[in-house]
Design a protein around this motif. Sequence first.
Motif, PDB file in Angstrom:
ATOM      1  N   ARG A 210      -1.933 -10.656  35.567  1.00  0.00           N
ATOM      2  CA  ARG A 210      -1.363 -11.672  34.690  1.00  0.00           C
ATOM      3  C   ARG A 210      -0.799 -12.869  35.442  1.00  0.00           C
ATOM      4  O   ARG A 210      -0.759 -13.983  34.918  1.00  0.00           O
ATOM      5  N   SER A 211      -0.335 -12.655  36.670  1.00  0.00           N
ATOM      6  CA  SER A 211       0.445 -13.684  37.357  1.00  0.00           C
ATOM      7  C   SER A 211      -0.342 -14.509  38.356  1.00  0.00           C
ATOM      8  O   SER A 211       0.080 -15.608  38.715  1.00  0.00           O
ATOM      9  N   THR A 212      -1.448 -14.003  38.839  1.00  0.00           N
ATOM     10  CA  THR A 212      -2.155 -14.689  39.920  1.00  0.00           C
ATOM     11  C   THR A 212      -3.640 -14.774  39.601  1.00  0.00           C
ATOM     12  O   THR A 212      -4.147 -14.161  38.667  1.00  0.00           O
ATOM     13  N   ALA A 213      -4.329 -15.533  40.434  1.00  0.00           N
ATOM     14  CA  ALA A 213      -5.783 -15.630  40.310  1.00  0.00           C
ATOM     15  C   ALA A 213      -6.483 -14.563  41.138  1.00  0.00           C
ATOM     16  O   ALA A 213      -7.703 -14.576  41.262  1.00  0.00           O
ATOM     17  N   THR A 214      -5.712 -13.639  41.716  1.00  0.00           N
ATOM     18  CA  THR A 214      -6.273 -12.625  42.612  1.00  0.00           C
ATOM     19  C   THR A 214      -5.801 -11.240  42.182  1.00  0.00           C
ATOM     20  O   THR A 214      -4.856 -10.694  42.745  1.00  0.00           O
ATOM     21  N   PRO A 215      -6.423 -10.660  41.156  1.00  0.00           N
ATOM     22  CA  PRO A 215      -6.004  -9.337  40.691  1.00  0.00           C
ATOM     23  C   PRO A 215      -6.181  -8.269  41.760  1.00  0.00           C
ATOM     24  O   PRO A 215      -7.050  -8.367  42.628  1.00  0.00           O
ATOM     25  N   LEU A 216      -5.352  -7.241  41.690  1.00  0.00           N
ATOM     26  CA  LEU A 216      -5.310  -6.187  42.698  1.00  0.00           C
ATOM     27  C   LEU A 216      -6.380  -5.138  42.422  1.00  0.00           C
ATOM     28  O   LEU A 216      -6.581  -4.731  41.285  1.00  0.00           O
ATOM     29  N   GLY A 217      -7.057  -4.681  43.470  1.00  0.00           N
ATOM     30  CA  GLY A 217      -8.054  -3.624  43.340  1.00  0.00           C
ATOM     31  C   GLY A 217      -7.965  -2.664  44.511  1.00  0.00           C
ATOM     32  O   GLY A 217      -8.437  -2.983  45.611  1.00  0.00           O
ATOM     33  N   LEU A 218      -7.348  -1.507  44.319  1.00  0.00           N
ATOM     34  CA  LEU A 218      -7.187  -0.543  45.402  1.00  0.00           C
ATOM     35  C   LEU A 218      -8.497   0.194  45.660  1.00  0.00           C
ATOM     36  O   LEU A 218      -9.346   0.317  44.784  1.00  0.00           O
ATOM     37  N   ARG A 219      -8.638   0.700  46.888  1.00  0.00           N
ATOM     38  CA  ARG A 219      -9.819   1.487  47.244  1.00  0.00           C
ATOM     39  C   ARG A 219      -9.403   2.801  47.898  1.00  0.00           C
ATOM     40  O   ARG A 219      -8.292   2.929  48.402  1.00  0.00           O
ATOM     41  N   THR A 220     -10.309   3.759  47.898  1.00  0.00           N
ATOM     42  CA  THR A 220     -10.051   5.047  48.522  1.00  0.00           C
ATOM     43  C   THR A 220     -10.234   4.941  50.025  1.00  0.00           C
ATOM     44  O   THR A 220     -10.772   3.956  50.552  1.00  0.00           O
ATOM     45  N   ARG A 221      -9.810   5.976  50.733  1.00  0.00           N
ATOM     46  CA  ARG A 221     -10.016   6.021  52.183  1.00  0.00           C
ATOM     47  C   ARG A 221     -11.498   5.862  52.522  1.00  0.00           C
ATOM     48  O   ARG A 221     -11.861   5.082  53.422  1.00  0.00           O
ATOM     49  N   ALA A 222     -12.365   6.586  51.819  1.00  0.00           N
ATOM     50  CA  ALA A 222     -13.792   6.510  52.119  1.00  0.00           C
ATOM     51  C   ALA A 222     -14.328   5.101  51.902  1.00  0.00           C
ATOM     52  O   ALA A 222     -15.159   4.610  52.681  1.00  0.00           O
ATOM     53  N   GLN A 223     -13.868   4.426  50.853  1.00  0.00           N
ATOM     54  CA  GLN A 223     -14.317   3.061  50.596  1.00  0.00           C
ATOM     55  C   GLN A 223     -13.821   2.091  51.669  1.00  0.00           C
ATOM     56  O   GLN A 223     -14.532   1.162  52.052  1.00  0.00           O
ATOM     57  N   ILE A 224     -12.610   2.299  52.149  1.00  0.00           N
ATOM     58  CA  ILE A 224     -12.071   1.441  53.206  1.00  0.00           C
ATOM     59  C   ILE A 224     -12.805   1.695  54.523  1.00  0.00           C
ATOM     60  O   ILE A 224     -13.152   0.756  55.249  1.00  0.00           O
ATOM     61  N   GLU A 225     -13.063   2.943  54.833  1.00  0.00           N
ATOM     62  CA  GLU A 225     -13.780   3.268  56.068  1.00  0.00           C
ATOM     63  C   GLU A 225     -15.185   2.673  56.070  1.00  0.00           C
ATOM     64  O   GLU A 225     -15.735   2.367  57.139  1.00  0.00           O
ATOM     65  N   ARG A 226     -15.746   2.466  54.887  1.00  0.00           N
ATOM     66  CA  ARG A 226     -17.099   1.900  54.793  1.00  0.00           C
ATOM     67  C   ARG A 226     -17.171   0.499  55.413  1.00  0.00           C
ATOM     68  O   ARG A 226     -18.218   0.119  55.944  1.00  0.00           O
ATOM     69  N   PHE A 227     -16.096  -0.260  55.390  1.00  0.00           N
ATOM     70  CA  PHE A 227     -16.099  -1.594  55.994  1.00  0.00           C
ATOM     71  C   PHE A 227     -16.350  -1.522  57.502  1.00  0.00           C
ATOM     72  O   PHE A 227     -16.810  -2.490  58.108  1.00  0.00           O
ATOM     73  N   PHE A 228     -16.050  -0.362  58.114  1.00  0.00           N
ATOM     74  CA  PHE A 228     -16.201  -0.193  59.564  1.00  0.00           C
ATOM     75  C   PHE A 228     -17.524   0.470  59.942  1.00  0.00           C
ATOM     76  O   PHE A 228     -17.723   0.785  61.122  1.00  0.00           O
ATOM     77  N   THR A 229     -18.414   0.689  58.979  1.00  0.00           N
ATOM     78  CA  THR A 229     -19.675   1.364  59.280  1.00  0.00           C
ATOM     79  C   THR A 229     -20.413   0.671  60.423  1.00  0.00           C
ATOM     80  O   THR A 229     -20.612  -0.541  60.419  1.00  0.00           O
ATOM     81  N   GLY A 230     -20.809   1.465  61.418  1.00  0.00           N
ATOM     82  CA  GLY A 230     -21.561   0.932  62.554  1.00  0.00           C
ATOM     83  C   GLY A 230     -20.711   0.395  63.679  1.00  0.00           C
ATOM     84  O   GLY A 230     -21.247   0.031  64.737  1.00  0.00           O
ATOM     85  N   LEU A 231     -19.391   0.352  63.492  1.00  0.00           N
ATOM     86  CA  LEU A 231     -18.504  -0.153  64.535  1.00  0.00           C
ATOM     87  C   LEU A 231     -17.914   1.009  65.338  1.00  0.00           C
ATOM     88  O   LEU A 231     -17.825   2.139  64.858  1.00  0.00           O
TER      89      LEU A 231
END
Length: 275
Positions: A210-231
């Motif tokens: 309601r307050s910002t143009a950037t709504p919050l979207g949480l992710r699980t551990r597995a989803q966060i770890e996916r950003f590091f795939t191949g590193l």
Amino acid sequence: MAGVSDDGETKPATAARIYDYFLGGTHNFPADREAAQAMLQVLPLGPQLARTNRAFLRRAVRYLAESGVRQFLDVGSGIPTEGNMHEIVQQVEPEARVVYVDIDPVAVTESLELLDSNPLATAVNADLRDPRSILSHPQVTALLDFDRPIGLVLGAVLHFVSDDETAYDAVGQLRAAMVPGSYLLLSHATADEAPHEQDEIDVAHDIYRRSTATPLGLRTRAQIERFFTGLDLVEPGVVWLPLWRPTPDDPQYFADDPTRSAGLGGLGRIPPHLE
């Protein structure tokens, strides 16, 4: 929600200025304080969460500088606060170069004022969801050499890109522009395994929506770890923020229960085989 700044201009709340308020900063407006206070009614640990994330970023950035990284691209940098990235890395190497990127023009303006006398650091107004506009920005390409390793910093910003396809594509494009030896430094809010009540999480979602143009979207551990795939992950890997190479100077808010930090962070190096 909207507020009025000192010059009489109406300013809607933004994620960057709410974060600044939680850090004890002064670069925020009535709407930001109103949104932050509403969140504190159900999530009183908000300031501690923000400061724990900030401490993690300081430790990891110092690690990169001490490991020889001399260029940094901080996307979603927010409002300038004490212990900025350029201050940390230029203490290690005075010739280190830093570009801050934020979607909030007020954050960029404040950053540019802070950096006025620093020719090796600048700030640009751009959107993480459009990585090509960042990578091709003339101030970015003028200061950073993409033929040499860069520390790409995404601190507490990806949970404001709630669409998974957009988030993974954006990080993928930014990573693809980096040469081997570059690093991805990332922190991300999560409800996975964290002991916060669902109603607290729902209220935080609602306030940001309601307050910002950037709504919050949480992710699980597995989803966060996916950003590091191949590193190649730097030890201790993707962990709760207080557990990533803590130092005696860190805030001790969640030392007894790191899951209450509600955030995971990690640092990964682009290996030669991705060249």
